[in-house]
Design a protein around this motif. Sequence first.
Motif, PDB file in Angstrom:
ATOM      1  N   MET A 110       0.844  -1.190   0.000  1.00  0.00           N
ATOM      2  CA  MET A 110       0.000   0.000   0.000  1.00  0.00           C
ATOM      3  C   MET A 110       0.879   1.239   0.000  1.00  0.00           C
ATOM      4  O   MET A 110       1.991   1.215   0.508  1.00  0.00           O
ATOM      5  N   GLY A 111       0.357   2.331  -0.529  1.00  0.00           N
ATOM      6  CA  GLY A 111       1.068   3.591  -0.528  1.00  0.00           C
ATOM      7  C   GLY A 111       0.229   4.683   0.100  1.00  0.00           C
ATOM      8  O   GLY A 111      -0.970   4.544   0.277  1.00  0.00           O
ATOM      9  N   ALA A 112       0.882   5.774   0.439  1.00  0.00           N
ATOM     10  CA  ALA A 112       0.207   6.931   1.014  1.00  0.00           C
ATOM     11  C   ALA A 112       0.684   8.167   0.279  1.00  0.00           C
ATOM     12  O   ALA A 112       1.782   8.197  -0.256  1.00  0.00           O
ATOM     13  N   TYR A 113      -0.145   9.198   0.264  1.00  0.00           N
ATOM     14  CA  TYR A 113       0.238  10.417  -0.434  1.00  0.00           C
ATOM     15  C   TYR A 113      -0.577  11.586   0.083  1.00  0.00           C
ATOM     16  O   TYR A 113      -1.625  11.414   0.685  1.00  0.00           O
ATOM     17  N   GLY A 114      -0.068  12.777  -0.137  1.00  0.00           N
ATOM     18  CA  GLY A 114      -0.823  14.000   0.060  1.00  0.00           C
ATOM     19  C   GLY A 114      -1.111  14.439   1.472  1.00  0.00           C
ATOM     20  O   GLY A 114      -1.906  15.330   1.683  1.00  0.00           O
ATOM     21  N   HIS A 115      -0.482  13.854   2.466  1.00  0.00           N
ATOM     22  CA  HIS A 115      -0.738  14.254   3.847  1.00  0.00           C
ATOM     23  C   HIS A 115       0.492  14.934   4.420  1.00  0.00           C
ATOM     24  O   HIS A 115       1.616  14.587   4.097  1.00  0.00           O
ATOM     25  N   HIS A 116       0.277  15.873   5.329  1.00  0.00           N
ATOM     26  CA  HIS A 116       1.369  16.592   5.967  1.00  0.00           C
ATOM     27  C   HIS A 116       1.411  16.235   7.441  1.00  0.00           C
ATOM     28  O   HIS A 116       0.383  16.039   8.071  1.00  0.00           O
ATOM     29  N   GLY A 117       2.587  16.176   7.991  1.00  0.00           N
ATOM     30  CA  GLY A 117       2.741  15.895   9.414  1.00  0.00           C
ATOM     31  C   GLY A 117       2.822  14.407   9.680  1.00  0.00           C
ATOM     32  O   GLY A 117       2.283  13.596   8.946  1.00  0.00           O
ATOM     33  N   ILE A 118       3.521  14.044  10.742  1.00  0.00           N
ATOM     34  CA  ILE A 118       3.755  12.633  11.048  1.00  0.00           C
ATOM     35  C   ILE A 118       2.463  11.880  11.357  1.00  0.00           C
ATOM     36  O   ILE A 118       2.330  10.712  11.040  1.00  0.00           O
ATOM     37  N   ARG A 119       1.479  12.533  11.948  1.00  0.00           N
ATOM     38  CA  ARG A 119       0.238  11.850  12.300  1.00  0.00           C
ATOM     39  C   ARG A 119      -0.633  11.572  11.081  1.00  0.00           C
ATOM     40  O   ARG A 119      -1.508  10.735  11.128  1.00  0.00           O
ATOM     41  N   GLU A 120      -0.383  12.293  10.002  1.00  0.00           N
ATOM     42  CA  GLU A 120      -1.224  12.149   8.821  1.00  0.00           C
ATOM     43  C   GLU A 120      -0.514  11.456   7.660  1.00  0.00           C
ATOM     44  O   GLU A 120      -0.898  11.621   6.516  1.00  0.00           O
ATOM     45  N   ILE A 121       0.533  10.698   7.944  1.00  0.00           N
ATOM     46  CA  ILE A 121       1.240  10.005   6.867  1.00  0.00           C
ATOM     47  C   ILE A 121       0.316   9.014   6.177  1.00  0.00           C
ATOM     48  O   ILE A 121       0.267   8.924   4.963  1.00  0.00           O
ATOM     49  N   PHE A 122      -0.431   8.245   6.933  1.00  0.00           N
ATOM     50  CA  PHE A 122      -1.324   7.249   6.362  1.00  0.00           C
ATOM     51  C   PHE A 122      -2.776   7.659   6.577  1.00  0.00           C
ATOM     52  O   PHE A 122      -3.150   8.142   7.630  1.00  0.00           O
ATOM     53  N   GLY A 123      -3.586   7.414   5.580  1.00  0.00           N
ATOM     54  CA  GLY A 123      -5.004   7.731   5.662  1.00  0.00           C
ATOM     55  C   GLY A 123      -5.770   6.676   6.440  1.00  0.00           C
ATOM     56  O   GLY A 123      -5.220   5.688   6.919  1.00  0.00           O
ATOM     57  N   SER A 124      -7.071   6.862   6.527  1.00  0.00           N
ATOM     58  CA  SER A 124      -7.898   5.965   7.333  1.00  0.00           C
ATOM     59  C   SER A 124      -7.919   4.539   6.792  1.00  0.00           C
ATOM     60  O   SER A 124      -7.929   3.583   7.568  1.00  0.00           O
ATOM     61  N   THR A 125      -7.909   4.367   5.479  1.00  0.00           N
ATOM     62  CA  THR A 125      -7.905   3.020   4.909  1.00  0.00           C
ATOM     63  C   THR A 125      -6.614   2.296   5.262  1.00  0.00           C
ATOM     64  O   THR A 125      -6.637   1.140   5.707  1.00  0.00           O
ATOM     65  N   THR A 126      -5.490   2.976   5.092  1.00  0.00           N
ATOM     66  CA  THR A 126      -4.205   2.360   5.417  1.00  0.00           C
ATOM     67  C   THR A 126      -4.129   2.007   6.888  1.00  0.00           C
ATOM     68  O   THR A 126      -3.680   0.921   7.259  1.00  0.00           O
ATOM     69  N   ARG A 127      -4.584   2.917   7.751  1.00  0.00           N
ATOM     70  CA  ARG A 127      -4.567   2.636   9.196  1.00  0.00           C
ATOM     71  C   ARG A 127      -5.446   1.443   9.539  1.00  0.00           C
ATOM     72  O   ARG A 127      -5.073   0.601  10.355  1.00  0.00           O
ATOM     73  N   GLU A 128      -6.623   1.345   8.921  1.00  0.00           N
ATOM     74  CA  GLU A 128      -7.526   0.226   9.202  1.00  0.00           C
ATOM     75  C   GLU A 128      -6.908  -1.099   8.759  1.00  0.00           C
ATOM     76  O   GLU A 128      -6.980  -2.095   9.475  1.00  0.00           O
ATOM     77  N   VAL A 129      -6.304  -1.113   7.584  1.00  0.00           N
ATOM     78  CA  VAL A 129      -5.645  -2.332   7.103  1.00  0.00           C
ATOM     79  C   VAL A 129      -4.464  -2.676   8.009  1.00  0.00           C
ATOM     80  O   VAL A 129      -4.266  -3.833   8.385  1.00  0.00           O
ATOM     81  N   LEU A 130      -3.684  -1.671   8.386  1.00  0.00           N
ATOM     82  CA  LEU A 130      -2.539  -1.882   9.268  1.00  0.00           C
ATOM     83  C   LEU A 130      -2.965  -2.513  10.590  1.00  0.00           C
ATOM     84  O   LEU A 130      -2.320  -3.432  11.093  1.00  0.00           O
ATOM     85  N   ASN A 131      -4.063  -2.055  11.145  1.00  0.00           N
ATOM     86  CA  ASN A 131      -4.545  -2.573  12.428  1.00  0.00           C
ATOM     87  C   ASN A 131      -5.149  -3.965  12.344  1.00  0.00           C
ATOM     88  O   ASN A 131      -5.153  -4.694  13.328  1.00  0.00           O
ATOM     89  N   ALA A 132      -5.659  -4.358  11.174  1.00  0.00           N
ATOM     90  CA  ALA A 132      -6.394  -5.619  11.078  1.00  0.00           C
ATOM     91  C   ALA A 132      -5.760  -6.664  10.171  1.00  0.00           C
ATOM     92  O   ALA A 132      -6.272  -7.767  10.067  1.00  0.00           O
TER      93      ALA A 132
END
Length: 67
Positions: free
Chosen positions: A36-58
Amino acid sequence: MVLSTRAIGLGDREAGTPAETILGLAKSLDVELIVMGAYGHHGIREIFGSTTREVLNASPTVLFLHH
């Protein structure tokens, strides 16, 4: 060892959220790695979007995340 790759487009799937679709396909295809990739977010807390975070957690398998 034979490696096989398959790109999955989510536009034609109706299995809930994108994360649910990714996780469901990964389970049904018995994958060993999700990329998976991430793009377009600024700041360390916003590196990954909600979809990436959900997949990462599950995810029951290895993830390769690229930003």
